[in-house]
Scaffold this active site. Structure first.
Site, PDB file in Angstrom:
ATOM      1  N   TYR A  10       0.837  -1.190   0.000  1.00  0.00           N
ATOM      2  CA  TYR A  10       0.000   0.000   0.000  1.00  0.00           C
ATOM      3  C   TYR A  10       0.876   1.247   0.000  1.00  0.00           C
ATOM      4  CZ  TYR A  10      -3.683  -3.138   1.748  1.00  0.00           C
ATOM      5  OH  TYR A  10      -4.578  -4.154   1.910  1.00  0.00           O
ATOM      6  N   HIS A  16      -5.889   2.035  -1.245  1.00  0.00           N
ATOM      7  CA  HIS A  16      -5.922   0.690  -1.822  1.00  0.00           C
ATOM      8  C   HIS A  16      -4.500   0.230  -2.080  1.00  0.00           C
ATOM      9  CE1 HIS A  16     -10.210   0.549  -2.449  1.00  0.00           C
ATOM     10  NE2 HIS A  16     -10.186   1.721  -3.052  1.00  0.00           N
ATOM     11  N   LYS A  44      -4.174  -4.722  -9.775  1.00  0.00           N
ATOM     12  CA  LYS A  44      -2.948  -4.412  -9.040  1.00  0.00           C
ATOM     13  C   LYS A  44      -1.768  -4.843  -9.885  1.00  0.00           C
ATOM     14  CE  LYS A  44      -5.317  -5.356  -4.731  1.00  0.00           C
ATOM     15  NZ  LYS A  44      -5.985  -4.044  -4.630  1.00  0.00           N
TER      16      LYS A  44
END
Lengths: 297, 479
Positions: free
Chosen positions: A234, A242, A273
Site C-alpha cells: 500500500y 488501496h 494491481k
C-alpha cells in the site's frame, strides 16, 4: 479490579523487566505467545506498532458488534516479518514469553478478595447512579407537567422503595489481561504448536529482506496469500488507501516458468494491481520487476 | 457514546456504557494515491481515531445477561454455573447432570459477551481465554479463527469425529448413528494419560477397538490382555447408560465370510476363525459343516410351468447343429473348429489380413454393440472418480477434517442430539503449508462421505475457502 500485587516468588517480575528494558533504551511491546503466535492485546502496543508503519491483522471479534466479520477486534497478529522487524528495532529478546509471575497461594486469595471488594464497590456506586438517573427522569417529567401529582408521589416513593438488583449491574469483560498475570503454574501456560512453517530458511530470509526494504521506503504491507503473492503493498495506511502492488518474492537465481508469470500477471490484472517480482541481491538491495500486461504496440 | 479504554474502567463508565450505540460507522471511499494534502491527512486522522475507538472499546454487559461458567483445565472443558441462554440450542452438551461448553465454544461466547468464564474465582479475560483454551489438544488458533468466522456468519459448527461417521457399508445398511458428544468429550480427557489416538480409521484392522475409556476405578483386570468386547461408557454413574458405543469399525470388505452354499465348498470342515474377530477369550475350533451342508438345499431351482414352456420353445427354434451334414463329417473337435472358421470367413468376408494376425481389430463391426460400450472399448484413458481407491488409503496426521458445518437457516429447528447431515465439512490449513494433493483430497472425501469437504485456508487475518469437486467428462451417448 486487578491491583499490582507484589510478586512473592517468581521467574521474572514483569515490572522489573519493563524497568530494565526502559533503562536500556528500548520500548516494551507486550507480545504474548499464544500457540507461539505473536499476538498483541493492549491498545498501547497496537498503537505503537502502527506508529512504526506495521499493520498486522486483527483476529478477534469486535466488542461493539461481535457477530460480523467485516471489522474485527483484538488481538492483533503480527506477520513473522513484522515480528522480526520489531525485534531488530527493539532490545526485546525475540523469544520473550508471556511473563508468568509465580504467585503463592496467599496472593491468589488476596486477589480474589480484592476483586470481590471492587465488584461490591462498583455495585454500590452503580446503585447510587441508577437512583439519581431515575430521580432526574422524574424531575424532568415533573417540570414539563408540574400539576401532575402522581409524579410527586412517585418521587417520594422512589427514595424508600428503590432497589437496584445485582443482575442490573454493568460488568466489564476485559479483552487484555490486566496487570500481572497470576497463572500459578508455569504448566498452566498452554503452548500448542503453531503449524510448523514449511518455508525454508532462504525463502524466509528473502521475504524479510523485501519486507524491510519496502517498509523502509514508506510502504505499508500486509499478507497476500489469497492474491497469490507474498505481500500486498500500500502507498499509505491501508485504512485510507488501496493496495497498488502484489509483491512476489523470487530469488535472483530462481528460474520461473512462463506459465507461472502468466498466471500471476493474469491474477494481478483481474484485481487491478501491479505484480512486483522482488529479488533481494547480495549487496542488501532489492531488485524489483513489475509486470504490466500490454498488447503488441 | 464514549469509548471505554483500558481494563480498569470506573463504575460510572460501566454504568454509562449500558446505553452505548451498537452500530459501527460506515467506512468512506478510499483515496488512490497519497499526496500531502491536508484533506487526506484529516481523513486519515479521522479513520485512525475511529479505528482506535472501536478497537479499544471494552465489552460491558449487565450481570444478569451473562452466563457464569468455570474453566476446568484437567478436562479441558468449561462448566456452566448458571443456566445456558439461547446458544444452548446449537452449542454445548450435558453430562453428569451439568451443562458444559467446549473450549472454542466458550471462547466464542466470551467474545460475544454472552458468557463470563471464571478460573479459581477470578474472571478470565479474552486474552486468558485464547492462551488457555486454544492448544493442540483442543483447537488450534488457526482452527479457532475458522470456527469464529463461521459462527459469526451464523453457521452451526461442531467438531468432526471420524469414528462417529458411519462407514459406507453401515450407511448402506442404514444403521442408526450414535450421537454421544458428552461421552466423547469426557472420554477423551480421561484418556489423556494414555495414547492420544487409539482409533484406527482408514487403517482398519480386524480387531475391535480396544477400550480406551476405563473409568477411574479401572482394575488391573482391564489392563493388558483382557480386551473388552463392548466399549464401556466411561460415565458409569450415569443412570441412562448406553449399552454400547457404536464406535467399533469393521472392514467388511476384508473379512471373509465362509460361503457354504457354493459348489466349491468341498471339504466338510471349516477352519477356525481369526481369534481377533471373536469376543473375549472365546476360542473356536474347526467346525464340521457336513450337517449344515446337508441342511442346505443344493437342488436346482424348479422352474414354473410357464418358464419350462419358454425354455422348450427356445430349444425348438434353435437349429440343431448335429443335423448339419458338414458337422457330421467332422471327426474331432479340431476339424469342427476349422469348419466354423471357414464358415465365418466365407459368410461375412472378414478380411484375412486384419483378422488372421496376432493383433486383430478391437471390435468386429458385424457384432452388435451399444455405443457406450464401444466408446469404452476404444478409450485409451479410463475415467475414474474421486473416491476410487480411497478406502484403501491410510489416514495421515497432516490432513484431517476439523469441523462439521450446518447452515444458518437450520438453526431454528436444530437439534444437537440429531443434527442431521452437515452442509459441509472443514479442513483447516494455511498458505504456508502444502497444497492438498490428490491423496489427501481422496482421503478426506472418503472420510466425509457424501458431504463436500471445504478447505479453509488461513492467511493471518484472512480466510479463503476452497473445495474440489469431482467432475466427469460427458460422453455423447444417447441410447
Amino acid at each position: 479490579f486487578f491491583t499490582k500485587a507484589p510478586a512473592k516468588s517468581g521467574i521474572l517480575g514483569r515490572n522489573n523487566l519493563k524497568k530494565r528494558l526502559r533503562n536500556s533504551g528500548g520500548t516494551v511491546s507486550n507480545r504474548n505467545l499464544c500457540d507461539s503466535a505473536p499476538l498483541l492485546w493492549r491498545v498501547g502496543d497496537l498503537r505503537s506498532v502502527r506508529a512504526q508503519g506495521l499493520v498486522g491483522a486483527l483476529l478477534g471479534a469486535l466488542p461493539r458488534t461481535p457477530r460480523q466479520n467485516v471489522r474485527l477486534g483484538r488481538p492483533l497478529l503480527l506477520l513473522p516479518e513484522e515480528e522480526r522487524l520489531l525485534t531488530e528495532r527493539h532490545v526485546t529478546p525475540p523469544h520473550i514469553r508471556c511473563v508468568v509471575v509465580c504467585v503463592q497461594d496467599g496472593g491468589v486469595e488476596l486477589q480474589v478478595q480484592q476483586y470481590q471488594e471492587a465488584q461490591q464497590r462498583s455495585y454500590e456506586e452503580q446503585s447510587v447512579l441508577a437512583l439519581e438517573d431515575r430521580k432526574s427522569a422524574l424531575l424532568r417529567a415533573m417540570t414539563s407537567s408540574p400539576t401532575d401529582e402522581s409524579l410527586q408521589r412517585r418521587l417520594v416513593a422512589l427514595e424508600s422503595s428503590f432497589s437496584f438488583p445485582r443482575s442490573a449491574m454493568a460488568v466489564q469483560l476485559s479483552t487484555a489481561r490486566a496487570g500481572l498475570s497470576y497463572c500459578a503454574d508455569a504448566r498452566d501456560f498452554l503452548r500448542a504448536d503453531w503449524p510448523i512453517r514449511a518455508q525454508d530458511e532462504p525463502r524466509r530470509a528473502a521475504r524479510y529482506q523485501v519486507f524491510r526494504d519496502l517498509r523502509g521506503r514508506g510502504f505499508y504491507l500486509t499478507s497476500a496469500g489469497k492474491f497469490g503473492g507474498d505481500f500486498l503493498v500500500y502507498p499509505g495506511d491501508p485504512l485510507r488507501f488501496h493496495a497498488h502492488f502484489i509483491a512476489v518474492c523470487v530469488s535472483l537465481d530462481e528460474s520461473l516458468s512462463l506459465l507461472d508469470i502468466l498466471a500471476v500477471s493474469r491474477l494481478g490484472s483481474n484485481v487491478k494491481k501491479t505484480v512486483l517480482l522482488c529479488s533481494p541481491g547480495t549487496d542488501g538491495r532489492v531488485a524489483y520487476t513489475s509486470l504490466q500486461w500490454s498488447g503488441m504496440v | 457514546d464514549r469509548p471505554i479504554i483500558g481494563p480498569g474502567s470506573l463504575p460510572s463508565e460501566l454504568f454509562a456504557a449500558r446505553s452505548r450505540s451498537h452500530k459501527i460507522p460506515v467506512r468512506g471511499q478510499k483515496d488512490f494515491f497519497p499526496n500531502d494534502s491536508d484533506e487526506q491527512r484529516q481523513r486519515l486522522e479521522q479513520s485512525l481515531n475511529e479505528h482506535w475507538s472501536l478497537i479499544s472499546e471494552e465489552r460491558v454487559e449487565k450481570l444478569g445477561n451473562l452466563v457464569k461458567a468455570t474453566w476446568i483445565p484437567s478436562e479441558q472443558i468449561v462448566e456452566l454455573q448458571s443456566p445456558a441462554g439461547k446458544f444452548w440450542q446449537t452449542m454445548g452438551f450435558s453430562a453428569k447432570g451439568k451443562q458444559f461448553l467446549l473450549p472454542e465454544e466458550a471462547l466464542y461466547l466470551m467474545e460475544c459477551g454472552n458468557v463470563q468464564v471464571f478460573y479459581r474465582d477470578l474472571p478470565l479475560s479474552i486474552q486468558d481465554g485464547y492462551e488457555k483454551f486454544l492448544s493442540s489438544s483442543t483447537v488450534s488458533l488457526q482452527q479457532y479463527q475458522v470456527f469464529g468466522h463461521l459462527k459469526r456468519l451464523g453457521y452451526v459448527v461442531h467438531r468432526f469425529h471420524p469414528s462417529s461417521e458411519p462407514s459406507s457399508y453401515a450407511r448402506q445398511l442404514n444403521l442408526p448413528q450414535c450421537r454421544d458428544r458428552a461421552g466423547r468429550q469426557l472420554k477423551r480427557k480421561r484418556s489423556a494419560s494414555e495414547e492420544e489416538e487409539k482409533r484406527p480409521e482408514s487403517h482398519l484392522t480386524m480387531s475391535p477397538e480396544t477400550s480406551s475409556t476405563q473409568t477411574a476405578t479401572a482394575s488391573s483386570a482391564h489392563k493388558g490382555g483382557g480386551r473388552t468386547w463392548w466399549m464401556t461408557d466411561v460415565l458409569r454413574d450415569r443412570p441412562d447408560q448406553r449399552p454400547a458405543s457404536r464406535t467399533s469399525r469393521w472392514d467388511f470388505s476384508s473379512i471373509p465370510f465362509p460361503d457354504l452354499g457354493s459348489q466349491k465348498c468341498l471339504s466338510s470342515c471349516l477352519a477356525s476363525p481369526d481369534p481377533s474377530l471373536l469376543p473375549g477369550s472365546l476360542a473356536v475350533g474347526v467346525c464340521d459343516i457336513a450337517l449344515w451342508t446337508r441342511k442346505i438345499n443344493l437342488r436346482e431351482v424348479k422352474m414354473s410351468s410357464k418358464e419350462q414352456k419358454r425354455e422348450e420353445d427356445k430349444r425348438r427354434r434353435r437349429w440343431d447343429v448335429n443335423k448339419d451334414r458338414e458337422v457330421q463329417q467332422c471327426t474331432n473337435w479340431a476339424e469342427y473348429r476349422k469348419l466354423l472358421a471357414r464358415r465365418q470367413g466365407k459368410r461375412k468376408g472378414r478380411p484375412e489380413h486384419l483378422w488372421d494376425r496376432e493383433v486383430t481389430p478391437l471390435h468386429d463391426p458385424r457384432q452388435p454393440i451399444p455405443t457406450g460400450e464401444l466408446l469404452d472399448k476404444i478409450s485409451v484413458i479410463e475415467s475414474t472418480h474421486l473416491l476410487e481407491g480411497a478406502s484403501r488409503l491410510k489416514g495421515s496426521d497432516d490432513w484431517r477434517i476439523c469441523f462439521n458445518v450446518y447452515q444458518p437457516d437450520s438453526v431454528a429447528d436444530f437439534k444437537k442430539s440429531n443434527p442431521g447431515k452437515p452442509y459441509s465439512r472443514m479442513c483447516v490449513c494455511s498458505f504456508d503449508g502444502p497444497v492438498p494433493d490428490l491423496r489427501a483430497i481422496k482421503l478426506l472425501s472418503f472420510q466425509s462421505g457424501d458431504i463436500p469437504v471445504v478447505f479453509a485456508v488461513v492467511d493471518h487475518g484472512d480466510i479463503s475457502f476452497y473445495t474440489f469437486k469431482d467432475f466427469q467428462l460427458p460422453t455423447d451417448v444417447y441410447p
